[in-house]
Design a protein around this motif. Structure first.
Motif: not given
Length: 253
Positions: A27-55
């Motif tokens: 992937s980092e050498t550009g030998r494979v690529s993927s088109s974009m999704l309309s969501w970001s899993y990481g961007s959805m996870v980060i605020p949930l992690v910050q507001n959690a007490s156990s995960m």
């Protein structure tokens, strides 16, 4: 059929080792690529992690992704079922305070009832009943899944049927499953982004990492099919398949 030296070079190149869940070699050498999704899993996870007490992170692989979601809640665990990944995940995550558990089945999680107020899961099998058991009331479950028709063009090209075990696995089925096991579904999306391979070595490296796509796949049994993809890439510049992705965010009732 006589095959060119470039093809042989790519076939040999695909023998490079793969560990954890790290595709950076292609992937980092550009030998494979993927088109974009309309969501970001990481961007959805980060605020949930910050507001959690156990995960809990289900199917952490080598811990590559989870390690990027710091700072963590006071209590955090991760599971991994693939034995070679477990020591990699422990080495990466346990210094960060994450307890890594090797598991056999996702319907037998080694945790107490209602132990977590956040459970995240990227591309890992799960039992809705077991997730509901270990998540607290009002807890959030977020999962991005690979659907049953993922990369079906690979199977078609190699003449291998899609795995019947996963044929039913799509957004509608998974959403209904969660609703039937005590969850309110808050968000649900499904898409089919293009995954593009620019050389046959990258494709073969990818196939080695996803053995469930074509069980018992042996490179030498499919040399002619691989060579036809190589010739297609030489002519067209790439070989495309369609991924199958869906995401669900749900709250336990």
């Amino acid at each position: 059929m006589k095959r060119d030296k470039e093809f042989e070079m790519y076939i040999k190149d695909a023998e490079k080792p793969f560990s954890g869940w790290d595709f950076s070699f292609i992937s980092e050498t550009g030998r494979v690529s993927s088109s974009m999704l309309s969501w970001s899993y990481g961007s959805m996870v980060i605020p949930l992690v910050q507001n959690a007490s156990s995960m809990l992170d289900m199917g952490t692989g080598g811990g590559e992704l989870l390690s990027k979601f710091q700072p963590f809640p006071e209590m955090i665990c991760a599971t991994e079922a693939y034995p070679p990944n477990v020591p990699i995940a422990k080495k990466r995550l346990e210094p960060l305070g994450v307890k890594v558990h090797q598991i056999g089945e996702d319907n037998l999680l080694p945790f107490s009832d209602r132990q977590f107020d956040l459970i995240v899961n990227k591309h890992e099998e799960y039992s809705p009943q077991e997730v509901r058991r270990v998540i607290s009331d009002d807890g959030i479950f977020l999962t991005q899944q690979v659907g049953g028709t993922d990369c079906k063009e690979l199977n078609e090209h190699f003449g291998v049927p899609l795995n019947d075990v996963f044929s039913h696995w799509n957004l509608s089925f998974a959403k209904h499953q969660l609703q039937s096991h005590g969850f309110d579904v808050l968000e649900a999306k499904q898409e089919f982004p293009v995954q593009r391979f620019y050389d046959v070595g990258a494709l073969l490296y990818y196939l080695k990492a996803i053995p469930w796509q074509m069980p018992d796949f042996q490179r030498d049994n499919y040399i002619e099919e691989l060579y036809s993809i190589h010739l297609m890439i030489q002519s067209k510049g790439y070989f495309d398949v369609r991924q199958h992705r869906f995401i669900l965010k749900a709250r336990a009732k």
